[in-house]
Design a protein around this motif. Structure first.
Motif, PDB file in Angstrom:
ATOM      1  N   ARG A   1      18.937  70.142  52.644  1.00 58.66           N
ATOM      2  CA  ARG A   1      18.790  71.526  52.171  1.00 58.66           C
ATOM      3  C   ARG A   1      18.249  72.443  53.265  1.00 58.66           C
ATOM      4  NH1 ARG A   1      17.395  71.866  46.232  1.00 58.66           N
ATOM      5  NH2 ARG A   1      19.187  70.866  45.277  1.00 58.66           N
TER       6      ARG A   1
ATOM      7  N   SER B   1       1.549  68.958  41.200  1.00 56.75           N
ATOM      8  CA  SER B   1       2.689  68.283  40.589  1.00 56.75           C
ATOM      9  C   SER B   1       2.596  66.797  40.899  1.00 56.75           C
ATOM     10  CB  SER B   1       3.994  68.862  41.153  1.00 56.75           C
ATOM     11  OG  SER B   1       5.113  68.355  40.493  1.00 56.75           O
TER      12      SER B   1
ATOM     13  N   LYS C   1      19.346  59.986  43.562  1.00 55.68           N
ATOM     14  CA  LYS C   1      18.358  60.712  42.763  1.00 55.68           C
ATOM     15  C   LYS C   1      17.113  60.997  43.586  1.00 55.68           C
ATOM     16  CE  LYS C   1      19.840  59.289  38.200  1.00 55.68           C
ATOM     17  NZ  LYS C   1      19.534  58.567  36.974  1.00 55.68           N
TER      18      LYS C   1
ATOM     19  N   ASP D   1      17.960  63.921  45.867  1.00 52.45           N
ATOM     20  CA  ASP D   1      17.998  65.158  45.093  1.00 52.45           C
ATOM     21  C   ASP D   1      16.598  65.616  44.688  1.00 52.45           C
ATOM     22  OD1 ASP D   1      20.759  65.247  45.300  1.00 52.45           O
ATOM     23  OD2 ASP D   1      21.108  64.422  43.289  1.00 52.45           O
ATOM     24  N   SER D   2      15.756  64.686  44.273  1.00 52.05           N
ATOM     25  CA  SER D   2      14.391  65.027  43.855  1.00 52.05           C
ATOM     26  C   SER D   2      13.607  65.644  45.000  1.00 52.05           C
ATOM     27  CB  SER D   2      13.647  63.791  43.345  1.00 52.05           C
ATOM     28  OG  SER D   2      14.245  63.298  42.187  1.00 52.05           O
TER      29      SER D   2
ATOM     30  N   ALA E   1      14.763  67.055  47.757  1.00 51.32           N
ATOM     31  CA  ALA E   1      15.365  68.349  48.110  1.00 51.32           C
ATOM     32  C   ALA E   1      14.914  69.433  47.136  1.00 51.32           C
ATOM     33  CB  ALA E   1      16.884  68.229  48.140  1.00 51.32           C
ATOM     34  N   ASP E   2      14.872  69.107  45.846  1.00 53.37           N
ATOM     35  CA  ASP E   2      14.432  70.074  44.838  1.00 53.37           C
ATOM     36  C   ASP E   2      12.963  70.444  45.026  1.00 53.37           C
ATOM     37  OD1 ASP E   2      16.970  70.056  43.734  1.00 53.37           O
ATOM     38  OD2 ASP E   2      16.430  68.751  42.055  1.00 53.37           O
ATOM     39  N   VAL E   3      12.128  69.451  45.323  1.00 51.71           N
ATOM     40  CA  VAL E   3      10.704  69.710  45.552  1.00 51.71           C
ATOM     41  C   VAL E   3      10.534  70.651  46.747  1.00 51.71           C
ATOM     42  CG1 VAL E   3       8.545  68.645  46.344  1.00 51.71           C
ATOM     43  CG2 VAL E   3       9.849  67.591  44.487  1.00 51.71           C
TER      44      VAL E   3
ATOM     45  N   PHE F   1      12.714  72.712  48.095  1.00 51.69           N
ATOM     46  CA  PHE F   1      13.278  74.024  47.782  1.00 51.69           C
ATOM     47  C   PHE F   1      12.293  74.840  46.950  1.00 51.69           C
ATOM     48  CE2 PHE F   1      15.878  76.827  45.083  1.00 51.69           C
ATOM     49  CZ  PHE F   1      16.541  77.548  46.066  1.00 51.69           C
ATOM     50  N   TYR F   2      11.726  74.225  45.919  1.00 49.12           N
ATOM     51  CA  TYR F   2      10.796  74.951  45.054  1.00 49.12           C
ATOM     52  C   TYR F   2       9.556  75.412  45.825  1.00 49.12           C
ATOM     53  CZ  TYR F   2       7.387  76.190  41.589  1.00 49.12           C
ATOM     54  OH  TYR F   2       6.432  76.883  40.898  1.00 49.12           O
ATOM     55  N   TRP F   3       8.872  74.484  46.505  1.00 44.44           N
ATOM     56  CA  TRP F   3       7.590  74.828  47.119  1.00 44.44           C
ATOM     57  C   TRP F   3       7.723  75.703  48.358  1.00 44.44           C
ATOM     58  CZ3 TRP F   3       3.412  74.744  44.417  1.00 44.44           C
ATOM     59  CH2 TRP F   3       3.324  73.881  43.342  1.00 44.44           C
TER      60      TRP F   3
END
Length: 146
Positions: free
Chosen positions: A27, A115, A125, A128-129, A131-133, A135-137
């Motif tokens: 990402r 979190s 998974k 993806d997890s 990458a999502d973390v 991206f969010y933070w």
């Protein structure tokens, strides 16, 4: 600041660290990651002591990804130290661990974790997890005064 660390990755397992960095790269979030291999090194980095005494304590990461089960100083002790000091208490901390133990989860939140994420066993998974973390933070979260 082009060299400021955005993510402090505290992970003793080289394979998990490599996967985490790979997921962040996916990402385009891996430019400013500092990987430390145990809790002692994490504290030295955060408080600008020991092998990191040349850095400024004012240059805080945007987020700390913290494993619980680390050598020398475990993740819960690192979290407690982060939350105890005015210089670091506002840094977002995400526990990233394989532990699903209720006691670990409860203690983490009692000590002020932002979190708690259990590492998925499935490779895709996991990627993806992470990458999502990241991206969010790094991109979505609006930090308070640090």
């Amino acid at each position: 600041m082009p060299n400021q660390v955005e993510i402090l990755l505290c992970e003793d397992n080289p394979r998990d660290a490599e996967l985490t960095i790979r997921a962040l790269k996916k990402r385009n979030l891996s430019n400013n990651v500092q990987w430390v291999r145990d809790g002692e090194e994490a504290l030295e980095y955060l408080f600008a002591t020991g092998r990191y005494e040349q850095r400024s304590i004012k240059d805080k990461p945007k987020v700390v990804l913290l494993d619980l089960k680390m050598p020398k100083v475990d993740g819960l002790e690192v979290l407690k130290e982060i939350r105890t000091h005015p210089e670091t208490k506002k840094i977002p901390v995400v526990i990233l661990t394989s532990s699903k133990e209720e006691n670990d989860i409860v203690q983490s939140y009692e000590y002020g974790v932002n979190s708690y994420i259990v590492k998925p066993v499935n490779f895709e998974k996991f990627l993806d997890s992470i990458a999502d973390v990241g991206f969010y933070w790094l991109l979505l979260n609006q930090p308070g005064n640090r």
